[in-house]
Motif scaffolding. Structure first.
Motif, PDB file in Angstrom:
ATOM      1  N   LYS A 169       3.060  -7.111   5.238  1.00 48.28           N
ATOM      2  CA  LYS A 169       2.408  -5.891   4.793  1.00 48.28           C
ATOM      3  C   LYS A 169       3.465  -4.810   4.615  1.00 48.28           C
ATOM      4  CE  LYS A 169      -2.052  -6.853   6.989  1.00 48.28           C
ATOM      5  NZ  LYS A 169      -3.082  -6.386   7.953  1.00 48.28           N
ATOM      6  N   ALA A 227       0.835  -1.204   0.000  1.00 50.30           N
ATOM      7  CA  ALA A 227       0.000   0.000   0.000  1.00 50.30           C
ATOM      8  C   ALA A 227       0.870   1.255   0.000  1.00 50.30           C
ATOM      9  CB  ALA A 227      -0.931   0.007   1.205  1.00 50.30           C
ATOM     10  N   ASP A 228       0.278   2.358  -0.397  1.00 51.02           N
ATOM     11  CA  ASP A 228       0.927   3.665  -0.328  1.00 51.02           C
ATOM     12  C   ASP A 228       0.939   4.118   1.129  1.00 51.02           C
ATOM     13  OD1 ASP A 228       0.974   6.665  -0.218  1.00 51.02           O
ATOM     14  OD2 ASP A 228       1.137   6.459  -2.398  1.00 51.02           O
ATOM     15  N   ALA A 229       2.108   4.534   1.631  1.00 56.10           N
ATOM     16  CA  ALA A 229       2.239   4.890   3.044  1.00 56.10           C
ATOM     17  C   ALA A 229       1.444   6.135   3.413  1.00 56.10           C
ATOM     18  CB  ALA A 229       3.711   5.091   3.391  1.00 56.10           C
ATOM     19  N   ASP A 237      -2.641   5.017   2.251  1.00 52.97           N
ATOM     20  CA  ASP A 237      -3.013   3.635   2.579  1.00 52.97           C
ATOM     21  C   ASP A 237      -3.768   2.929   1.453  1.00 52.97           C
ATOM     22  OD1 ASP A 237      -2.574   1.718   4.559  1.00 52.97           O
ATOM     23  OD2 ASP A 237      -4.650   1.812   5.235  1.00 52.97           O
ATOM     24  N   HIS A 264       7.003   4.339   0.363  1.00 52.92           N
ATOM     25  CA  HIS A 264       7.144   5.790   0.410  1.00 52.92           C
ATOM     26  C   HIS A 264       7.827   6.280  -0.862  1.00 52.92           C
ATOM     27  CE1 HIS A 264       6.520   5.703   4.862  1.00 52.92           C
ATOM     28  NE2 HIS A 264       7.104   4.526   4.726  1.00 52.92           N
ATOM     29  N   ASN A 269      -4.207   0.638  -1.850  1.00 53.38           N
ATOM     30  CA  ASN A 269      -3.543  -0.550  -2.370  1.00 53.38           C
ATOM     31  C   ASN A 269      -2.735  -0.236  -3.633  1.00 53.38           C
ATOM     32  OD1 ASN A 269      -3.243  -3.591  -2.708  1.00 53.38           O
ATOM     33  ND2 ASN A 269      -4.275  -3.044  -4.623  1.00 53.38           N
ATOM     34  N   LYS A 291       4.322  -0.842   3.361  1.00 56.11           N
ATOM     35  CA  LYS A 291       3.858   0.491   3.010  1.00 56.11           C
ATOM     36  C   LYS A 291       5.012   1.219   2.337  1.00 56.11           C
ATOM     37  CE  LYS A 291       0.110   1.035   6.322  1.00 56.11           C
ATOM     38  NZ  LYS A 291      -0.533   1.929   7.316  1.00 56.11           N
TER      39      LYS A 291
END
Length: 391
Positions: free
Chosen positions: A97, A28-30, A33, A101, A35, A99
């Motif tokens: 999971k 996911a994008d930090a 959030d 950046h 996907n 995230k």
């Protein structure tokens, strides 16, 4: 007698459709959030081909139906984001999971500050990772010239495909239009040091010879070290210009066999950019972008980010908040030391920020150290996983 439909089920099962995932990976994008469904997720190991993950569009996760022997690493790549990964040589978890950046807005969940005004809000410290360079320094005290001769000889004798680079010297050459391919770490007292006056404390030194706040600017508190010290550092890059792998890098692993040296990664912390100076951070990004556009630096040799440049200092200074103090980045040289306490392992990450040392302590819940000698920048990814899942 088997029907065509039963044959179809058998065929699909043999193709793997009947198997449940051995591991699920969510990406996911930090910042928002959301996907990320177009990343490249790979299963990797040491000197074996990477295996690309399949993607479940309905449930939005990447997966592998099996984890073959010697595959101990999951890596996530994307053109827009800073790559991340996780490694455990004792076996991967059932779920990961990540995230992601943007490269100039990278931070870790375990490194943040709070304020009295907003005690429940986390203000993260940002980092720019430099995958093109590693740092090598001696474990025991050696003079600059002695260590220079030793590490050069060791690399040549063992045919290690790296070469010395000096990011600060590279910047000096760019700004002064020097085209010659000069020695990045000349011997002390050589002609290449004629721009440095040992007796003039106001004249800048362009050789980052000591870990910590190296000589990035005039009046630096660290000068050329002729006496014996164990913090002399040299930057090295791969001869072919490739990045060092986040995990399982052959060159890093081969260098760490040598018990006379310390091999570390290069990370530029941007902790001077606090929540009180968000606009300052934006202008610094603009300045960095302008410098890169003007000089088109080779990031194999140059740092990927500088805080400010001669052509942009006034531009930035006029737009910054009054409480912002202009400074240059400090480079992380030592990323980790391990301390055994009882049956568990405590990993401490040290980095130099101005004149103080920060100490991150993260408990690794293993009887034995599961971090391999080939870990590069991905070490911080591993700690982030433990922080989120095992704290």
């Amino acid at each position: 007698m088997k029907t065509p439909f039963s044959f179809l089920l058998l065929f699909l099962f043999l193709l793997g459709f009947g198997q449940s995932p051995a591991i699920k990976i969510y990406v996911a994008d930090a910042e928002n959030d959301k996907n990320i469904g177009n990343a490249k997720v790979c299963l990797e190991g040491f000197e074996i081909p990477a295996i690309k993950a399949q993607y479940n569009k309905k449930e939005k996760y990447y997966y592998f139906t099996e984890i073959p022997k010697n595959y101990n690493t999951v890596m996530v790549y994307h053109k827009k984001y800073n790559e991340k990964g996780f490694q455990d040589i004792n076996g991967l978890p059932k779920e990961l999971k990540f995230k992601l950046h943007e490269p100039l807005q990278n931070y870790y969940d375990f490194d943040y500050e709070t304020s009295d005004e907003q005690p429940n809000k986390k203000f993260y410290n940002y980092y720019v990772e430099d995958p093109y360079k590693i740092v090598i320094r001696p474990k025991k005290e050696m003079s600059y010239n002695d260590f220079r001769n030793y590490i050069y000889s060791y690399i040549n004798e063992n045919n290690i495909e790296i070469e010395p680079v000096n990011p600060v010297w590279e910047r000096y050459k760019l700004e002064n239009n020097i085209k010659e391919n000069l020695e990045p770490y000349p011997s002390l007292h050589s002609d290449y040091l004629n721009f440095y006056d040992k007796n003039d404390e106001n004249k800048v030194c362009y050789f980052p010879l000591v870990s910590g706040r190296a000589s990035y600017r005039e009046n630096s508190n660290i000068k050329l070290q002729e006496e014996s010290v164990n913090q002399i550092v040299f930057f090295f890059a791969k001869k072919n210009g490739d990045k060092f792998s986040r995990f399982n890098d052959k060159i890093i692993m081969s260098l760490r066999i040598n018990d006379k040296i310390v091999v570390s990664n290069t990370i530029i912390p941007l902790e001077d950019i606090k929540h009180r100076a968000v606009e300052n951070y934006k202008y610094l990004l603009i300045a960095n972008k302008e410098f890169n556009k003007k000089y088109n630096p080779n990031f194999k040799s140059a740092f990927p980010f500088y805080f400010g440049f001669l052509d942009n200092k006034e531009y930035i200074k006029n737009r910054m908040t009054p409480d912002f103090e202009m400074s240059y980045p400090v480079v992380i040289f030592d990323t980790v030391t391990f301390n055994n306490e009882s049956d568990n392992i405590y990993a401490k990450l040290y980095y130099n920020h101005s004149s103080r040392i920060e100490d991150w302590k993260i408990k690794l819940l293993y009887e034995n150290n599961s971090i391999s000698g080939g870990v590069g920048l991905g070490l911080l990814d591993v700690y982030e996983y433990y922080y989120k899942n095992l704290k």
